[in-house]
Design an enzyme around this catalytic site. Structure first.
Site, PDB file in Angstrom:
ATOM      1  N   LYS A  11      -0.073 -24.782 -31.995  1.00  0.00           N
ATOM      2  CA  LYS A  11       0.183 -24.430 -33.388  1.00  0.00           C
ATOM      3  C   LYS A  11       1.474 -25.073 -33.915  1.00  0.00           C
ATOM      4  CE  LYS A  11      -2.223 -19.915 -33.316  1.00  0.00           C
ATOM      5  NZ  LYS A  11      -1.978 -18.444 -33.413  1.00  0.00           N
ATOM      6  N   TYR A  59      -9.923 -19.423 -40.281  1.00  0.00           N
ATOM      7  CA  TYR A  59      -9.550 -18.034 -40.002  1.00  0.00           C
ATOM      8  C   TYR A  59     -10.292 -17.024 -40.880  1.00  0.00           C
ATOM      9  CZ  TYR A  59      -5.845 -19.272 -36.720  1.00  0.00           C
ATOM     10  OH  TYR A  59      -5.144 -19.717 -35.626  1.00  0.00           O
ATOM     11  N   PHE A  65      -2.279  -9.601 -42.188  1.00  0.00           N
ATOM     12  CA  PHE A  65      -1.463 -10.782 -41.898  1.00  0.00           C
ATOM     13  C   PHE A  65      -2.144 -12.101 -42.293  1.00  0.00           C
ATOM     14  CE2 PHE A  65      -3.692  -9.585 -37.933  1.00  0.00           C
ATOM     15  CZ  PHE A  65      -4.386 -10.761 -37.649  1.00  0.00           C
ATOM     16  N   ARG A  77      -7.572 -17.744 -22.043  1.00  0.00           N
ATOM     17  CA  ARG A  77      -6.846 -16.608 -22.634  1.00  0.00           C
ATOM     18  C   ARG A  77      -5.876 -16.001 -21.622  1.00  0.00           C
ATOM     19  NH1 ARG A  77      -8.041 -15.165 -28.127  1.00  0.00           N
ATOM     20  NH2 ARG A  77      -6.616 -13.475 -27.696  1.00  0.00           N
ATOM     21  N   THR A  86      -1.322 -11.850 -27.485  1.00  0.00           N
ATOM     22  CA  THR A  86      -0.971 -12.332 -28.832  1.00  0.00           C
ATOM     23  C   THR A  86       0.535 -12.238 -29.088  1.00  0.00           C
ATOM     24  OG1 THR A  86      -3.115 -11.498 -29.580  1.00  0.00           O
ATOM     25  CG2 THR A  86      -1.509 -12.037 -31.290  1.00  0.00           C
ATOM     26  N   ASN A 139       3.092 -17.824 -32.477  1.00  0.00           N
ATOM     27  CA  ASN A 139       2.852 -17.605 -31.040  1.00  0.00           C
ATOM     28  C   ASN A 139       2.292 -18.827 -30.303  1.00  0.00           C
ATOM     29  OD1 ASN A 139       0.336 -17.467 -32.143  1.00  0.00           O
ATOM     30  ND2 ASN A 139      -0.209 -15.472 -31.312  1.00  0.00           N
ATOM     31  N   HIS A 185      -3.440 -21.184 -30.015  1.00  0.00           N
ATOM     32  CA  HIS A 185      -4.672 -20.449 -30.307  1.00  0.00           C
ATOM     33  C   HIS A 185      -5.609 -20.555 -29.114  1.00  0.00           C
ATOM     34  CE1 HIS A 185      -8.354 -19.217 -32.425  1.00  0.00           C
ATOM     35  NE2 HIS A 185      -8.947 -20.233 -31.829  1.00  0.00           N
ATOM     36  N   GLU A 208     -15.712 -23.079 -33.372  1.00  0.00           N
ATOM     37  CA  GLU A 208     -14.364 -23.609 -33.624  1.00  0.00           C
ATOM     38  C   GLU A 208     -14.238 -25.074 -33.219  1.00  0.00           C
ATOM     39  OE1 GLU A 208     -12.055 -19.302 -33.106  1.00  0.00           O
ATOM     40  OE2 GLU A 208     -11.712 -20.903 -31.643  1.00  0.00           O
TER      41      GLU A 208
HETATM   42  P1  GDP Z   1      -5.162 -14.155 -30.892  1.00  0.00           P
HETATM   43  O1  GDP Z   1      -6.657 -14.218 -30.673  1.00  0.00           O
HETATM   44  O2  GDP Z   1      -4.418 -13.683 -29.680  1.00  0.00           O
HETATM   45  O3  GDP Z   1      -4.591 -15.464 -31.425  1.00  0.00           O
HETATM   46  O4  GDP Z   1      -4.875 -13.046 -32.021  1.00  0.00           O
HETATM   47  P2  GDP Z   1      -5.725 -12.649 -33.332  1.00  0.00           P
HETATM   48  O5  GDP Z   1      -7.038 -13.373 -33.340  1.00  0.00           O
HETATM   49  O6  GDP Z   1      -5.740 -11.157 -33.402  1.00  0.00           O
HETATM   50  O7  GDP Z   1      -4.813 -13.162 -34.524  1.00  0.00           O
HETATM   51  C1  GDP Z   1      -4.823 -14.506 -34.948  1.00  0.00           C
HETATM   52  C2  GDP Z   1      -3.408 -14.957 -35.176  1.00  0.00           C
HETATM   53  O8  GDP Z   1      -2.827 -14.225 -36.268  1.00  0.00           O
HETATM   54  C3  GDP Z   1      -2.426 -14.698 -34.018  1.00  0.00           C
HETATM   55  O9  GDP Z   1      -2.499 -15.676 -32.990  1.00  0.00           O
HETATM   56  C4  GDP Z   1      -1.090 -14.698 -34.727  1.00  0.00           C
HETATM   57  O10 GDP Z   1      -0.647 -16.036 -35.022  1.00  0.00           O
HETATM   58  C5  GDP Z   1      -1.432 -13.995 -36.026  1.00  0.00           C
HETATM   59  N1  GDP Z   1      -1.233 -12.527 -35.927  1.00  0.00           N
HETATM   60  C6  GDP Z   1      -1.936 -11.648 -35.163  1.00  0.00           C
HETATM   61  N2  GDP Z   1      -1.497 -10.390 -35.320  1.00  0.00           N
HETATM   62  C7  GDP Z   1      -0.482 -10.465 -36.217  1.00  0.00           C
HETATM   63  C8  GDP Z   1       0.397  -9.493 -36.805  1.00  0.00           C
HETATM   64  O11 GDP Z   1       0.317  -8.286 -36.522  1.00  0.00           O
HETATM   65  N3  GDP Z   1       1.333  -9.956 -37.699  1.00  0.00           N
HETATM   66  C9  GDP Z   1       1.426 -11.288 -38.035  1.00  0.00           C
HETATM   67  N4  GDP Z   1       2.363 -11.675 -38.932  1.00  0.00           N
HETATM   68  N5  GDP Z   1       0.628 -12.232 -37.491  1.00  0.00           N
HETATM   69  C10 GDP Z   1      -0.311 -11.834 -36.595  1.00  0.00           C
HETATM   70 MG    MG Z   2      -8.197 -14.526 -32.058  1.00  0.00          MG
END
Ligand code: GDP
Ligand code: MG
Length: 143
Positions: free
Chosen positions: A10, A50, A58, A86, A92, A113, A116, A127
């Site tokens: 990212k 997304y 968020f 993963r 995350t 973070n 992805h 994807e």
């Molecule tokens: P992942 O699958 O571990 O990447 O997590 P998710 O699919 O739940 O979320 C997608 C992306 O959104 C994450 O990798 C973060 O960059 C962002 N994100 C997730 N949770 C949060 C949150 O609580 N706050 C904010 N600001 N960003 C978040």
């Molecule tokens: Mg995800």
């Protein structure tokens, strides 16, 4: 039977100069790279990628983040690719991620973070197709 997953380095990790370290961790963990590119996503592209998160609080921050600079999508192949990748990246939120994982080492925080990872085989294929054409996927190279 090899499965696929989509990784993205990212914009924060590109800016923080962790491209080499992250790719090295991925290949050392046994993943084959099927396709890779550097791309600065438009807002429309990030919104589409997304889409599943559009009701999440968020979502707008995530779109701003993912369009803030170039990122590096990478199509990966390995047995059990989705789960193993993963595991390699960690939770995350890097404060919750296990020691030695990519996010523990290179993420700034829960939003920024570093990487992805697809969350299912079905989403992995969707994807990968979002970023790469059939021709770009080097289908038979590692056989
Ligand atoms: P992942 O699958 O571990 O990447 O997590 P998710 O699919 O739940 O979320 C997608 C992306 O959104 C994450 O990798 C973060 O960059 C962002 N994100 C997730 N949770 C949060 C949150 O609580 N706050 C904010 N600001 N960003 C978040
Ligand atoms: Mg995800």
């Amino acid at each position: 039977m090899a499965n696929k997953t989509l990784a993205i380095i990212k914009p924060d990790a590109v800016k923080d100069n962790y491209i080499g370290e992250i790719i090295s961790m991925i290949t050392k963990a046994g993943f084959n790279i099927k396709a890779m590119k550097m791309i600065h996503l438009t807002k429309a592209q990030a919104q589409k990628f997304y889409e599943v998160h559009k009701e999440r609080p968020f979502y707008n921050d995530l779109i701003d983040y993912m369009t803030s600079g170039p990122c590096i999508p990478i199509a990966l192949e390995k047995e059990n690719a989705v789960e193993d990748y993963r595991k390699l990246i960690g939770a995350t939120d890097p404060t919750q991620a296990e020691e030695g994982t990519i996010r523990k080492l290179y993420a700034r925080n829960k939003q920024f973070n570093a990487v992805h990872g697809s969350d299912s085989d079905e989403n992995a294929l969707r994807e990968i197709a979002f970023f790469f054409s059939e021709k770009e996927l080097l289908e038979n190279y590692y056989d």
